[in-house]
Design a protein around this motif. Structure first.
Motif, PDB file in Angstrom:
ATOM      1  N   ALA A 109       0.819  -1.211   0.000  1.00 27.69           N
ATOM      2  CA  ALA A 109       0.000   0.000   0.000  1.00 27.69           C
ATOM      3  C   ALA A 109       0.855   1.264   0.000  1.00 27.69           C
ATOM      4  O   ALA A 109       0.388   2.336  -0.400  1.00 27.69           O
ATOM      5  CB  ALA A 109      -0.929   0.010   1.219  1.00 27.69           C
ATOM      6  N   THR A 110       2.092   1.159   0.427  1.00 21.97           N
ATOM      7  CA  THR A 110       2.996   2.314   0.452  1.00 21.97           C
ATOM      8  C   THR A 110       4.158   2.072  -0.503  1.00 21.97           C
ATOM      9  O   THR A 110       4.341   0.966  -1.013  1.00 21.97           O
ATOM     10  CB  THR A 110       3.552   2.545   1.866  1.00 21.97           C
ATOM     11  N   ASP A 111       4.947   3.112  -0.724  1.00 23.10           N
ATOM     12  CA  ASP A 111       6.147   2.974  -1.557  1.00 23.10           C
ATOM     13  C   ASP A 111       7.408   2.932  -0.694  1.00 23.10           C
ATOM     14  O   ASP A 111       8.446   3.472  -1.063  1.00 23.10           O
ATOM     15  CB  ASP A 111       6.226   4.123  -2.566  1.00 23.10           C
ATOM     16  N   ALA A 112       7.282   2.258   0.452  1.00 21.00           N
ATOM     17  CA  ALA A 112       8.403   2.188   1.394  1.00 21.00           C
ATOM     18  C   ALA A 112       9.641   1.573   0.756  1.00 21.00           C
ATOM     19  O   ALA A 112      10.774   2.005   1.029  1.00 21.00           O
ATOM     20  CB  ALA A 112       7.990   1.395   2.634  1.00 21.00           C
ATOM     21  N   SER A 113       9.462   0.570  -0.093  1.00 23.35           N
ATOM     22  CA  SER A 113      10.620  -0.063  -0.724  1.00 23.35           C
ATOM     23  C   SER A 113      11.361   0.921  -1.619  1.00 23.35           C
ATOM     24  O   SER A 113      12.608   0.940  -1.644  1.00 23.35           O
ATOM     25  CB  SER A 113      10.173  -1.279  -1.539  1.00 23.35           C
ATOM     26  N   ASP A 114      10.616   1.750  -2.348  1.00 20.88           N
ATOM     27  CA  ASP A 114      11.250   2.753  -3.201  1.00 20.88           C
ATOM     28  C   ASP A 114      11.984   3.802  -2.371  1.00 20.88           C
ATOM     29  O   ASP A 114      13.075   4.251  -2.745  1.00 20.88           O
ATOM     30  CB  ASP A 114      10.198   3.442  -4.081  1.00 20.88           C
ATOM     31  N   ARG A 115      11.379   4.186  -1.266  1.00 22.91           N
ATOM     32  CA  ARG A 115      12.038   5.189  -0.398  1.00 22.91           C
ATOM     33  C   ARG A 115      13.320   4.634   0.212  1.00 22.91           C
ATOM     34  O   ARG A 115      14.317   5.359   0.330  1.00 22.91           O
ATOM     35  CB  ARG A 115      11.071   5.616   0.720  1.00 22.91           C
ATOM     36  N   LEU A 116      13.285   3.363   0.567  1.00 19.10           N
ATOM     37  CA  LEU A 116      14.499   2.734   1.094  1.00 19.10           C
ATOM     38  C   LEU A 116      15.587   2.687   0.033  1.00 19.10           C
ATOM     39  O   LEU A 116      16.752   3.005   0.303  1.00 19.10           O
ATOM     40  CB  LEU A 116      14.180   1.309   1.557  1.00 19.10           C
TER      41      LEU A 116
END
Length: 311
Positions: free
Chosen positions: A191-198
């Motif tokens: 649901a979030t783009d946490a992987s991209d931010r990491l």
């Protein structure tokens, strides 16, 4: 919602239900169309709370915050429920009134919310703090037992993500990276783009291979279209046009049977014309010696057009 629709005549209830189903189906992928369906349902049954709520969410999804707030307020009056309190506060943020959102965060209605509603209200309040430029206050607002809990709940990923994003905005990069990683652990549905931010924090760059594939496919399709057009043009030219044998680039090719027969007949006619005929001298006349039909008709005093009409 079903119980509310039972208060309507059967035919009207079915029509309203169809429009509400389309709102739910389209609100994420095509919010403008969802909004259009919600307006139809609203015209049909504006006194049904579920319709007002659906219209509010459709307006909210299309950033029509004033309209959404009005619909949420109407639904709240009809039901007496405080369930919509957090999204009403977020509408105030959307209208550029973060101070009102913060005021709503301190109202007694918040205590009546379930755990998910209270977490949602905390997210809205933190967003309002950021709207006012109070970044550290936003970070403190998000710090809560729900954030520290190791148990994953439906709201866990969004809460951790908001906290990581606030930390990064405050230039606390190491802490932000830690919380983006924790977000990724809780975000099973993506649901979030946490992987991209990491990846961005780690300096990793991704290449969108799908876009390149699309370009290649488009080029291939264009090439196929060009080939089809060329083949059609070649088929047409095979019937009507051939290379000149005197041309240096001439390449013999098989001609259609109909064209061959036509050439044979033309050659036969030419040979027949070449045979000597004693009657040729008798008919060796010039154009001036040939009388046209009109000349004959004129000499006889008749109108040529009239004779043709009679014939």
């Amino acid at each position: 919602m079903r119980q509310e629709l039972l208060s309507l005549p059967k035919g009207l209830a079915e029509e309203v239900s169809k429009n509400l189903v389309m709102v739910a189906r389209l609100i994420d992928e095509d919010p403008e169309r969802a909004y259009a369906y919600s307006r139809i349902a609203l015209r049909l049954a504006s006194r049904v709370a579920a319709v007002r709520e659906a219209a509010g969410f459709a307006a909210y999804a299309t950033q029509k915050y004033s309209e959404a707030l009005a619909e949420f307020r109407a639904a709240k009056r009809m039901t007496g429920s405080v369930e919509l309190w957090p999204v009403m506060a977020d509408c105030e943020r959307g209208l550029g009134r973060p101070e009102r959102a913060l005021a709503m965060a301190g109202e007694p209605e918040v205590q009546k919310l379930d755990k998910a509603g209270q977490v949602e209200m905390r997210l809205v309040a933190a967003g309002a703090r950021r709207d006012q430029g109070q970044l550290e206050a936003a970070i403190v607002t998000l710090q809560s037992p729900e954030l520290a809990s190791s148990t994953v709940q439906p709201w866990t990923a969004r809460l951790r993500y908001a906290y990581a994003d606030a930390l990064l905005a405050a230039d606390r990069e190491d802490e932000a990276r830690e919380w983006f990683a924790k977000t990724l652990e809780a975000d099973k549905d993506g649901a979030t783009d946490a992987s991209d931010r990491l990846a961005e924090l780690d300096g990793v760059e991704f290449v969108d291979a799908s876009a390149e594939d699309v370009d290649v496919d488009v080029d291939d399709d264009e090439d196929d279209d060009d080939d089809a057009e060329v083949a059609a043009a070649e088929r047409a030219s095979d019937v009507a046009e051939y290379y000149d044998e005197d041309d240096d680039e001439y390449e013999p090719q098989e001609r259609p049977a109909a064209a061959v027969r036509a050439d044979d007949e033309a050659d036969a006619d030419a040979e027949a014309d070449d045979e000597p005929d004693d009657r040729d001298d008798e008919f060796d006349v010039t154009d001036e010696d040939v009388a046209t039909d009109e000349d004959v008709a004129t000499d006889e005093g008749d109108e040529p057009d009239a004779d043709r009409d009679k014939a």
